[in-house]
Design an enzyme around this catalytic site. Structure first.
Site, mmCIF file in Angstrom:
data_model
loop_
_atom_site.group_PDB
_atom_site.id
_atom_site.type_symbol
_atom_site.label_atom_id
_atom_site.label_comp_id
_atom_site.label_asym_id
_atom_site.label_seq_id
_atom_site.Cartn_x
_atom_site.Cartn_y
_atom_site.Cartn_z
ATOM 1 N N GLU A 262 4.129 -10.964 -6.340
ATOM 2 C CA GLU A 262 2.970 -11.150 -7.216
ATOM 3 C C GLU A 262 3.180 -10.621 -8.631
ATOM 4 O O GLU A 262 2.399 -10.932 -9.523
ATOM 5 C CB GLU A 262 1.728 -10.503 -6.587
ATOM 6 C CG GLU A 262 1.724 -8.983 -6.518
ATOM 7 C CD GLU A 262 2.459 -8.405 -5.305
ATOM 8 O OE1 GLU A 262 3.301 -9.121 -4.739
ATOM 9 O OE2 GLU A 262 2.219 -7.240 -4.949
ATOM 10 N N CYS B 247 5.696 -5.818 1.248
ATOM 11 C CA CYS B 247 5.986 -4.389 1.139
ATOM 12 C C CYS B 247 5.456 -3.637 2.374
ATOM 13 O O CYS B 247 5.960 -3.828 3.465
ATOM 14 C CB CYS B 247 5.402 -3.857 -0.168
ATOM 15 S SG CYS B 247 6.078 -2.253 -0.609
ATOM 16 N N TYR B 248 4.404 -2.818 2.232
ATOM 17 C CA TYR B 248 3.835 -2.139 3.406
ATOM 18 C C TYR B 248 3.460 -3.168 4.472
ATOM 19 O O TYR B 248 3.589 -2.897 5.666
ATOM 20 C CB TYR B 248 2.612 -1.320 2.977
ATOM 21 C CG TYR B 248 1.885 -0.631 4.114
ATOM 22 C CD1 TYR B 248 2.408 0.505 4.719
ATOM 23 C CD2 TYR B 248 0.664 -1.115 4.589
ATOM 24 C CE1 TYR B 248 1.746 1.135 5.768
ATOM 25 C CE2 TYR B 248 -0.008 -0.494 5.631
ATOM 26 C CZ TYR B 248 0.534 0.632 6.222
ATOM 27 O OH TYR B 248 -0.133 1.247 7.248
ATOM 28 N N ASP C 160 -21.670 -12.828 -18.775
ATOM 29 C CA ASP C 160 -21.860 -13.014 -17.338
ATOM 30 C C ASP C 160 -23.273 -13.466 -17.000
ATOM 31 O O ASP C 160 -23.467 -14.440 -16.277
ATOM 32 C CB ASP C 160 -21.547 -11.725 -16.573
ATOM 33 C CG ASP C 160 -20.271 -11.081 -17.064
ATOM 34 O OD1 ASP C 160 -19.395 -11.841 -17.504
ATOM 35 O OD2 ASP C 160 -20.163 -9.852 -17.020
ATOM 36 N N HIS D 23 7.805 -7.382 -4.309
ATOM 37 C CA HIS D 23 6.467 -7.850 -4.711
ATOM 38 C C HIS D 23 6.532 -9.206 -5.412
ATOM 39 O O HIS D 23 6.826 -9.265 -6.604
ATOM 40 C CB HIS D 23 5.810 -6.815 -5.638
ATOM 41 C CG HIS D 23 5.396 -5.585 -4.906
ATOM 42 N ND1 HIS D 23 4.178 -5.470 -4.288
ATOM 43 C CD2 HIS D 23 6.070 -4.442 -4.638
ATOM 44 C CE1 HIS D 23 4.098 -4.294 -3.694
ATOM 45 N NE2 HIS D 23 5.231 -3.649 -3.891
ATOM 46 N N GLY E 191 0.849 -1.180 0.000
ATOM 47 C CA GLY E 191 0.000 0.000 0.000
ATOM 48 C C GLY E 191 0.883 1.227 0.000
ATOM 49 O O GLY E 191 2.075 1.137 0.308
ATOM 50 N N LYS F 154 -13.744 -11.799 -15.239
ATOM 51 C CA LYS F 154 -14.379 -12.275 -16.468
ATOM 52 C C LYS F 154 -13.794 -13.602 -16.971
ATOM 53 O O LYS F 154 -14.524 -14.495 -17.385
ATOM 54 C CB LYS F 154 -14.182 -11.204 -17.542
ATOM 55 C CG LYS F 154 -14.992 -11.401 -18.757
ATOM 56 C CD LYS F 154 -16.155 -10.518 -18.644
ATOM 57 C CE LYS F 154 -17.103 -10.409 -19.701
ATOM 58 N NZ LYS F 154 -18.189 -9.499 -19.262
#
Ligand code: XMP
Length: 513
Positions: free
Chosen positions: A173, A85-86, A229, A171, A58, A369
């Site tokens: 990710e 991180c944060y 959807d 990070h 963040g 999606k």
């Protein structure tokens, strides 16, 4: 800001792009993850029976006056924790460590230098490349923690094996962290002991079971748009409820060429479902007359839709919607009203009221999606439906710039049909996220034959994206653009100019309004 995950479901939301990336990465390991707000209580989190908790990154500094801090009791849940991180700075700060503030953010690649082995880094080689994006960093480690790796002389990772708390400054990710997938997988499987059970068949089974349990013998109404959807949801709910599901399709007059007819045919003939069609074209067009502000158009369409929809439908107990995760966070976000990007159709007041009363079913509200498409495939829907490009609730009204009327809608419809036909013929349709035309509110001069023309302009919007949250423009081969332009200008006499939109998201949005 936090993410927690479990073999069933759970997470905490801060709204950053990276937070969602963590969730997606974990789901791709077939472990369900849910994002929850940073201030979720221990009870909120325990509802999900988490097997682990991730405190995400963040932009804040832990020493800042409005630093988002978690309830301290969440650590009593006793599951392993990973701070990113944060999230690492939080673990350090809350554990009595020191943070070295920095006025500037550092972005870029770094290399890990391991000083201790840790189950979090099993199989990750020394010198592995990671991606940093942070301001502050950890100075003194909190009590009970050991430094595991450093980079640029600062702690890059730490752990407390007794508490099973782990933290990384980089990070894992993002794709630039070469072994990021391995690190997350080590945490999810090795440390938390989660099982890879979140597959589409299990999601379908679980949803059918939950819907049946919640609905019992009652009736459900579903607003069908004909898009992916709501179509996938209709088929899934039909499987769970049979004739207790009634679909209502509103023809709002801002649909694409031949769309209303096609939807009615598909559902009544092919799927053999109960379908009410409400022809409200004139109502919508009347309400939209003279309105040119995008948010006003959206609000009007939302309002008229709700009126028509509620009038058209039979008595019902539950309302089902194919709302997706990006719809939820873009219009009703935890970020506050100033950050609301666009008003989404499925979040108008009346529906929010029903939601409060516990009468709305939105089984896809935590999905993206591409995940809904996987469900559709699993349910045996044809590719033609599964691969349909997304189409916004307010339809062509937000693709006709300025005031909407029948004549301008008709021009846009014909141009759009040509674009889609050509994109399909070129084999591009399934490779991209969306392609559509936008009718501009200006006229330009042209020349055709020996005649000067003063006609309308359409823009081609062709984008690729994974989830609609970010997008990149696509430039088709020149021969294809030439062909599309020639056909649009040649077949639609009102149009004399075609332009190509080369704006990505951000800074643009995919739709123009
Ligand atoms: P934007 O324009 O926000 O669009 O970048 C992201 C994706 O969402 C679709 N979209 C909507 N879908 N109701 C919907 O159901 C809406 O009001 C709406 N507005 C945008 C858009 O087509 C794109 O795929």
């Amino acid at each position: 800001m936090f993410i927690c995950f479990s073999v069933r479901r759970a997470i905490l939301d801060f709204g950053s792009q990276y937070t969602q990336l963590i969730a997606r990465r974990i789901r791709s390991l077939q472990v369900f993850s849910v994002i929850l707000p940073y201030n979720a209580t221990r009870e909120d989190i325990e509802l999900f029976h988490p097997s682990g908790l991730i405190l995400s990154g963040g932009p804040s500094s832990v020493y800042g006056p409005h630093a988002p801090l978690p309830h301290s009791t969440i650590f009593d849940i006793g599951v392993p924790v990973l701070g990113i991180c944060y999230g690492m700075q939080l673990l350090a700060h809350l554990g009595g460590g020191k943070i070295a503030p920095s006025p500037q953010r550092e972005y870029g690649f770094a290399e890990l230098e391991f000083v201790k082995s840790s189950p979090l880094f099993e199989g990750v080689p020394d010198g592995s490349q990671v991606w940093m994006s942070h301001g502050d960093k950890v100075g003194d480690l909190p009590e009970g923690f050991e430094m595991v790796a450093r980079s640029d002389r600062a702690p890059a990772a730490m752990h407390n094996l007794v508490l099973k708390h782990f933290a990384v400054q980089f990070h894992p990710e993002v794709v630039h962290t070469v072994e990021g997938g391995k690190i997350l997988s080590n945490f999810v499987f090795g440390i938390c002991g989660a099982k890879a059970t979140w597959t589409m068949p299990s999601f379908i089974e679980e949803t059918i079971r939950r819907v049946r349990e919640r609905v019992g013998e009652k009736k459900v109404v579903l607003g069908l748009s004909g898009g992916v959807d709501s179509t996938v949801l209709a088929v899934l709910l039909h499987r769970a409820l049979g004739d207790r599901l009634i679909c209502v399709f509103v023809d709002n007059g801002v649909l694409r060429l031949g769309e209303a007819k096609k939807v009615a045919e598909t559902f009544q003939k092919h799927f053999k479902m109960k379908l009410h069609v409400a022809d409200a074209r004139q109502k919508f067009l009347k309400a939209l007359r003279g309105v040119d502000h995008p948010e006003k158009k959206r609000k009007i369409i939302g309002k008229v839709f709700v009126k028509v929809f509620f009038k058209a439908m039979p008595k019902f107990d539950f309302l089902a919607q194919g709302t997706l995760y990006p719809d939820v966070i873009e219009s009703v976000s935890t970020k506050g009203p100033s950050d609301t990007i666009k008003t989404h159709h499925n979040r108008v007041d009346q529906i929010l009221k029903l939601k409060k009363a516990g009468r709305v079913l939105e089984p896809f509200e935590e999905l993206f999606k591409d995940e809904v498409r996987l469900i559709g495939r699993e349910l045996g829907l044809p590719d033609e439906i599964i691969n349909r490009h997304p189409f916004p609730g307010p339809g062509l009204a937000i693709r006709v710039m300025g005031a909407v009327n029948e004549e301008r809608l008709d021009i846009l419809r014909r141009a759009d049909a040509i674009l889609i036909e050509e994109i399909k013929a070129a084999g591009l349709y399934e490779k991209i996220w969306q392609s559509f035309c936008v009718l501009l509110p200006v006229r330009t001069v042209g020349v055709m034959g020996d005649q000067r023309t003063y006609g309308q302009v359409v823009a081609l919007r062709i984008v690729e994206s994974v989830d609609g949250m970010t997008a990149d423009y696509v430039v088709p081969p020149k021969s294809l653009i030439t062909r599309i332009t020639a056909r649009i200008v040649g077949e639609i006499k009102e149009i004399n100019r075609v332009v190509l939109d080369v704006t990505s998201k951000p800074p643009g949005t995919i739709e123009w309004e």
